[in-house]
Motif scaffolding. Structure first.
Motif, short mmCIF file in Angstrom:
data_model
loop_
_atom_site.label_atom_id
_atom_site.label_comp_id
_atom_site.label_asym_id
_atom_site.label_seq_id
_atom_site.Cartn_x
_atom_site.Cartn_y
_atom_site.Cartn_z
N SER A 255 0.40 -1.04 0.06
CA SER A 255 -0.10 -0.42 0.07
C SER A 255 0.94 1.15 0.22
O SER A 255 1.82 1.21 1.06
N SER A 256 0.24 2.47 -0.39
CA SER A 256 1.13 3.62 -0.73
C SER A 256 -0.03 4.56 -0.07
O SER A 256 1.11 5.54 1.50
N CYS A 257 -0.98 5.23 -0.73
CA CYS A 257 -1.36 6.40 -0.21
C CYS A 257 -2.76 6.40 0.78
O CYS A 257 -2.57 7.23 1.83
N GLY A 258 -2.73 5.38 1.53
CA GLY A 258 -3.82 5.18 2.00
C GLY A 258 -5.29 6.26 2.16
O GLY A 258 -5.98 5.87 2.47
N GLN A 259 -5.35 6.61 0.53
CA GLN A 259 -7.01 7.39 0.84
C GLN A 259 -7.24 6.61 -1.35
O GLN A 259 -8.24 7.29 -0.79
N GLY A 260 -6.90 6.11 -1.41
CA GLY A 260 -7.73 5.18 -2.46
C GLY A 260 -7.80 5.72 -3.58
O GLY A 260 -8.85 5.83 -4.14
N LEU A 261 -6.42 6.69 -3.85
CA LEU A 261 -5.69 7.47 -5.09
C LEU A 261 -5.05 6.79 -6.13
O LEU A 261 -5.07 7.08 -7.02
N CYS A 262 -3.92 5.51 -4.82
CA CYS A 262 -3.09 5.08 -6.45
C CYS A 262 -3.15 4.96 -6.96
O CYS A 262 -2.75 3.87 -7.80
N GLY A 263 -3.70 3.83 -6.29
CA GLY A 263 -4.13 1.69 -6.08
C GLY A 263 -3.37 1.00 -6.22
O GLY A 263 -2.38 -0.58 -6.61
N THR A 264 -2.37 1.27 -5.45
CA THR A 264 -0.96 0.18 -5.13
C THR A 264 -1.74 -0.87 -4.02
O THR A 264 -1.41 -2.07 -4.94
N CYS A 265 -2.78 -0.71 -3.53
CA CYS A 265 -3.08 -1.59 -2.75
C CYS A 265 -4.58 -2.61 -3.99
O CYS A 265 -5.25 -3.69 -2.85
N GLU A 266 -4.45 -2.58 -4.89
CA GLU A 266 -5.57 -3.34 -5.35
C GLU A 266 -5.50 -4.94 -5.72
O GLU A 266 -4.34 -5.03 -5.74
N THR A 267 -7.13 -5.35 -5.07
CA THR A 267 -6.17 -6.83 -4.67
C THR A 267 -8.07 -7.02 -5.13
O THR A 267 -9.15 -6.65 -5.65
N THR A 268 -7.96 -8.63 -5.70
CA THR A 268 -8.69 -8.76 -6.61
C THR A 268 -10.13 -9.50 -5.32
O THR A 268 -9.54 -10.29 -5.11
N VAL A 269 -11.43 -9.25 -5.73
CA VAL A 269 -12.53 -9.94 -5.34
C VAL A 269 -13.36 -11.41 -6.39
O VAL A 269 -13.29 -10.74 -7.38
#
Length: 324
Positions: A271-285
């Motif tokens: 993760s990076s921004c922690g605000q839902g802006l950068c996409g680093t933490c994108e995870t498959t549902v």
């Protein structure tokens, strides 16, 4: 959301770069040219992409790439000094020097330029940065475009010299000279095959979104530097998360984020921004319905429901199944 095939692998170690050039781009804005310390080629990128800049003090911030995408050995970013920020921009302006080493993650692109018969670009302040490579691509492809670029003062607006080469296609609107951007002029009479790209402060984005509310999905693309405010009355309920690959089930409490719950359980998600802006933490549902609270995914991504940004988004169903 489909990942950019030219982006670096999630979880990969940041590239080791150095600051090859640091220069003033406008009042309160510096431009950095970054190169690999070993002189090697940098990953390819597409207009709208951003990178994670890992500063020597350990701070990580996201910045749009705004240089020549055909130069395989250099990236350019621009950094606005944010007096009320968290310290990253101040470090870049005051402490970072030419020759210093920095880490870099990405590039990633959640603001892709899609094919269109015409483009209408609207920028406010530092929001010009992701639009510069888009304008260059439109020019190279011979696609008609216009830009309306607003800022507080002419001296605070970056890259005006570059934009001057485009003549009347680029309309420069310093607020102290001409008042606010004329959004009606920018958005009225666009053909059905036009696409609108806007980046800048929240007030500008909200105003453009309101004027485009009746357009079909996909006609307007926004990029936010600050997460949108949540609607009043939103209630966070507890929900369960099944981690399919590890065979574990977690409960996410109302008072914690999904990212925090995963971290507390020893599950590592970059993760990076922690605000839902950068996409680093994108995870498959894999199953369940996400409650999307990010500012990155578009309408099609949200409707598909097969990914989420776990730093801010939660569950609209009692249970989610993630590919973790």
């Amino acid at each position: 959301m489909v990942s950019d095939p030219r982006a670096s692998r999630p979880g990969a170690a940041p590239l080791d770069l150095h600051v090859a050039r640091k220069e003033r781009a406008a009042d309160g804005v510096v431009a950095l040219t970054l190169r690999r310390a070993d002189g090697g080629r940098l990953p390819d990128w597409s207009p709208g992409a951003h990178v994670d800049l890992v500063l020597p003090n350990g701070t990580t911030r996201q910045y749009s790439l705004c240089g020549d995408r055909w130069d395989a050995h250099a990236y350019r970013i621009a950094v606005l000094r944010e007096p009320a920020g968290r310290g990253g921009s101040a470090f870049v302006h005051d402490d970072l020097a030419e020759g210093d080493r920095v880490g870099l993650g990405g590039p990633r692109n959640g603001f892709r330029l899609v094919p269109a018969g015409r483009y209408a670009f609207i920028a406010g302040g530092i929001g010009i940065t992701p639009l510069l490579p888009m304008i260059d691509q439109a020019e190279r492809q011979g696609v008609p475009w216009t830009l309306r670029y607003g800022g507080r003062t002419r001296s605070s607006m970056a890259f005006l010299d570059e934009l001057a080469a485009y003549g009347a296609k680029a309309t420069i609107v310093p607020h102290d000279e001409h008042g606010p951007l004329d959004l009606a002029a920018a958005l009225t009479g666009l053909p059905g095959d036009a696409r609108i790209y806007c980046c800048g402060p929240a007030g500008l984005l909200d105003a453009v979104a309101a004027r485009c509310a009746d357009l079909p999905p996909g006609r307007l693309r926004l990029e936010r530097f600050v997460a949108a405010a949540r609607a009043d009355g939103t209630v966070d309920d507890a929900f369960q998360v099944e981690l399919r690959r590890s065979g574990r089930t977690l409960t996410v409490a109302p008072s914690e984020t999904l990212l925090d719950a995963l971290g507390a359980a020893g599950v590592s998600v970059l993760s990076s921004c922690g605000q839902g802006l950068c996409g680093t933490c994108e995870t498959t549902v894999l199953d369940g319905v996400p409650d999307h609270r990010d500012a990155l995914l578009d309408d099609a991504d949200r409707a598909a429901g097969d990914c989420m940004l776990v730093c801010v988004s939660r569950a609209a169903s009692a249970r989610l199944v993630l590919d973790l």
